[in-house]
Motif scaffolding. Structure first.
Motif, PDB file in Angstrom:
ATOM      1  N   ALA A  74    -101.200  -6.520 -82.891  1.00 52.46           N
ATOM      2  CA  ALA A  74    -101.353  -5.066 -82.973  1.00 52.46           C
ATOM      3  C   ALA A  74    -100.180  -4.317 -82.338  1.00 52.46           C
ATOM      4  N   ASP A  75     -99.200  -5.032 -81.822  1.00 50.43           N
ATOM      5  CA  ASP A  75     -98.024  -4.436 -81.177  1.00 50.43           C
ATOM      6  C   ASP A  75     -98.459  -3.466 -80.085  1.00 50.43           C
ATOM      7  N   TYR A 106    -101.527   1.469 -78.360  1.00 48.98           N
ATOM      8  CA  TYR A 106    -100.943   0.889 -79.562  1.00 48.98           C
ATOM      9  C   TYR A 106     -99.609   1.562 -79.824  1.00 48.98           C
ATOM     10  N   PHE A 109     -98.452   4.712 -82.109  1.00 57.66           N
ATOM     11  CA  PHE A 109     -99.621   5.493 -82.517  1.00 57.66           C
ATOM     12  C   PHE A 109    -100.267   6.239 -81.356  1.00 57.66           C
ATOM     13  N   VAL A 149    -105.002  -7.090 -88.689  1.00 62.40           N
ATOM     14  CA  VAL A 149    -104.300  -5.818 -88.536  1.00 62.40           C
ATOM     15  C   VAL A 149    -103.584  -5.432 -89.825  1.00 62.40           C
ATOM     16  N   ARG A 151    -100.842  -2.321 -90.828  1.00 63.13           N
ATOM     17  CA  ARG A 151    -100.042  -1.271 -90.196  1.00 63.13           C
ATOM     18  C   ARG A 151     -99.066  -0.680 -91.200  1.00 63.13           C
ATOM     19  N   HIS A 155    -100.648   4.689 -90.589  1.00 62.51           N
ATOM     20  CA  HIS A 155    -101.959   4.106 -90.334  1.00 62.51           C
ATOM     21  C   HIS A 155    -101.856   2.801 -89.565  1.00 62.51           C
ATOM     22  N   LEU A 156    -102.856   2.576 -88.719  1.00 64.40           N
ATOM     23  CA  LEU A 156    -103.050   1.293 -88.054  1.00 64.40           C
ATOM     24  C   LEU A 156    -104.534   0.983 -88.145  1.00 64.40           C
ATOM     25  N   ALA A 170    -107.316   0.116 -95.161  1.00 61.59           N
ATOM     26  CA  ALA A 170    -105.931   0.569 -94.988  1.00 61.59           C
ATOM     27  C   ALA A 170    -105.562   1.594 -96.044  1.00 61.59           C
ATOM     28  N   ARG A 189    -100.633  10.264 -87.766  1.00 61.27           N
ATOM     29  CA  ARG A 189    -100.807   8.833 -87.545  1.00 61.27           C
ATOM     30  C   ARG A 189    -102.263   8.601 -87.143  1.00 61.27           C
ATOM     31  N   VAL A 191    -105.394   5.841 -86.251  1.00 58.31           N
ATOM     32  CA  VAL A 191    -105.834   4.495 -85.889  1.00 58.31           C
ATOM     33  C   VAL A 191    -107.311   4.362 -86.239  1.00 58.31           C
TER      34      VAL A 191
END
Length: 391
Positions: A74-75, A106, A109, A149, A151, A155-156, A170, A189, A191
């Motif tokens: 998910a970075d 995140y 985001f 995930v 991304r 969007h995430l 997504a 953005r 989530v």
């Protein structure tokens, strides 16, 4: 009493109290703090093996490894863990529970850092972890199970478990971001977190079931706070959301996306008819359906009960409120009335000013030239026309 016994036997060795053991009810909090710190280091580094080594058993190790993997997938940034203190007495095997503070965001985001108190279970020696989450505290989704995930720039999407439904979610979120941008501008953005069950949704929010059992989705600060920079995400209730058709699902995601992008859950005191009505205005703006579909419930109530005397109140939007769907439609029609009579820009500016804390009456006069009474009259006229009633 122990010292007296030593003197009585004539023993000359100095008395040394025995070190308490976990089995006797002790808890080594220094060791626990070190264990929790090691977990924090492993999570922050995305070190699956290091996290797994802290598990008291294979199952616990897999869960901890999954959380570390989520940090990478998910970075995530600013991941940290801090030991706070014991929260439960040892059980018959010496295992006990403590509370730790977890931080995360995140990357790309979340502007702010989320902070949650989370339960952690410790083995009798306090040097390994039996579980993370559960108990009386919330359990952030990324700590609960492995996430899949999706991304993109806007969007995430984070889903518990399998990839089933991830692509659809997504796509819906990408469209929602475009629809929000078309009205509010900018580059939104969003989530979206998708728990695997209603129980997992309630755990993530630290809420008691069945508070959200009947809703398709909810938007909330993920750490439960009202801090100005708290990350605000959309959370899906799978049992209600996934069976929805494509149009209904899109309306839900766009509606909740408006709340997330504008951080509406943090605007304490804003009138809910405007907050909810504006979100529906954006979600339904480009939907080509007749009013008998989009306002069918409120039309039915109008024909049964007549015209309301006032705009929907805060109490009209509680989960126990009668005819909740009709109240949402009535709020949407109030926003439609403003946009039709005063222009979409006026509606958007009204919404922004009220969320920024300006009182409704002052914001209405500034953006539309109307008083609340004048808006109510215009809204009642629209309702009367839709329901075929006289004013």
């Amino acid at each position: 009493m122990v010292l007296a016994a030593v003197v009585a036997t004539g023993c000359t060795d100095p008395y040394v109290a025995p070190t308490p053991t976990p089995s006797a009810g002790g808890r080594d909090e220094d060791a626990a703090a070190a264990t929790v710190a090691a977990l924090g280091s492993a999570l922050a580094a995305g070190d699956r093996a290091g996290a797994a080594d802290l598990g008291a058993n294979r199952r616990a190790g897999r869960r901890l490894a999954a959380a570390a993997g989520n940090v990478v997938r998910a970075d995530m940034a600013d991941v940290g863990v801090r030991y706070l203190g014991a929260s439960g007495a040892p059980d018959a095997l010496g295992r006990w529970t403590a509370t730790m503070q977890v931080t995360w965001r995140y990357r790309g985001f979340d502007d702010g850092v989320a902070r949650r108190e989370v339960e952690v279970g410790l083995a009798a020696d306090s040097r390994s972890i039996t579980h993370v989450g559960g108990g009386r505290e919330a359990t952030p989704l990324w700590l609960a199970r492995r996430l899949v995930v999706a991304r993109g720039p806007s969007h995430l999407v984070l889903a518990e478990g399998s990839r089933a439904g991830l692509g659809r979610l997504a796509r819906l979120t990408r469209v929602a971001a475009r629809q929000v941008a078309a009205v509010l501008g900018g580059a939104p953005r969003i989530v979206v977190e998708a728990p695997a069950s209603s129980a997992s949704l309630h755990r993530a929010l630290g809420a008691d079931p069945p508070l959200y059992a009947e809703v398709a989705a909810v938007t909330a600060p993920v750490d439960g706070s009202l801090a100005a920079d708290a990350p605000v995400h959309v959370l899906i209730n799978p049992g209600v959301f996934y069976p929805l058709g494509e149009l209904a699902a899109q309306v839900v995601v766009t509606h909740e996306g408006v709340h997330a992008v504008t951080r509406a859950p943090l605007a304490v005191g804003a009138p809910l008819w405007l907050v909810e009505g504006f979100a529906d205005y954006v979600a339904l703006r480009d939907v080509d359906l007749p009013y008998r579909r989009t306002a069918g419930q409120v039309i039915e109530r109008l024909r049964a009960d007549g015209l309301p005397d006032q705009l929907p109140t805060q109490a009209d939007f509680t989960g126990s409120a009668e005819h909740l769907g009709a109240q949402y439609e009535a709020a949407w029609l109030a926003c439609v009335t403003i946009a039709d009579r005063k222009g979409e820009e006026a509606l958007v500016e009204l919404y922004r000013q009220v969320l920024d804390g300006r009182p409704l009456e002052a914001a209405l006069r500034r953006t539309t030239g109307w008083s609340t009474e004048r808006l109510t009259d215009a809204w009642r006229a629209r309702l009367a026309a839709l329901a075929g009633l006289s004013e």
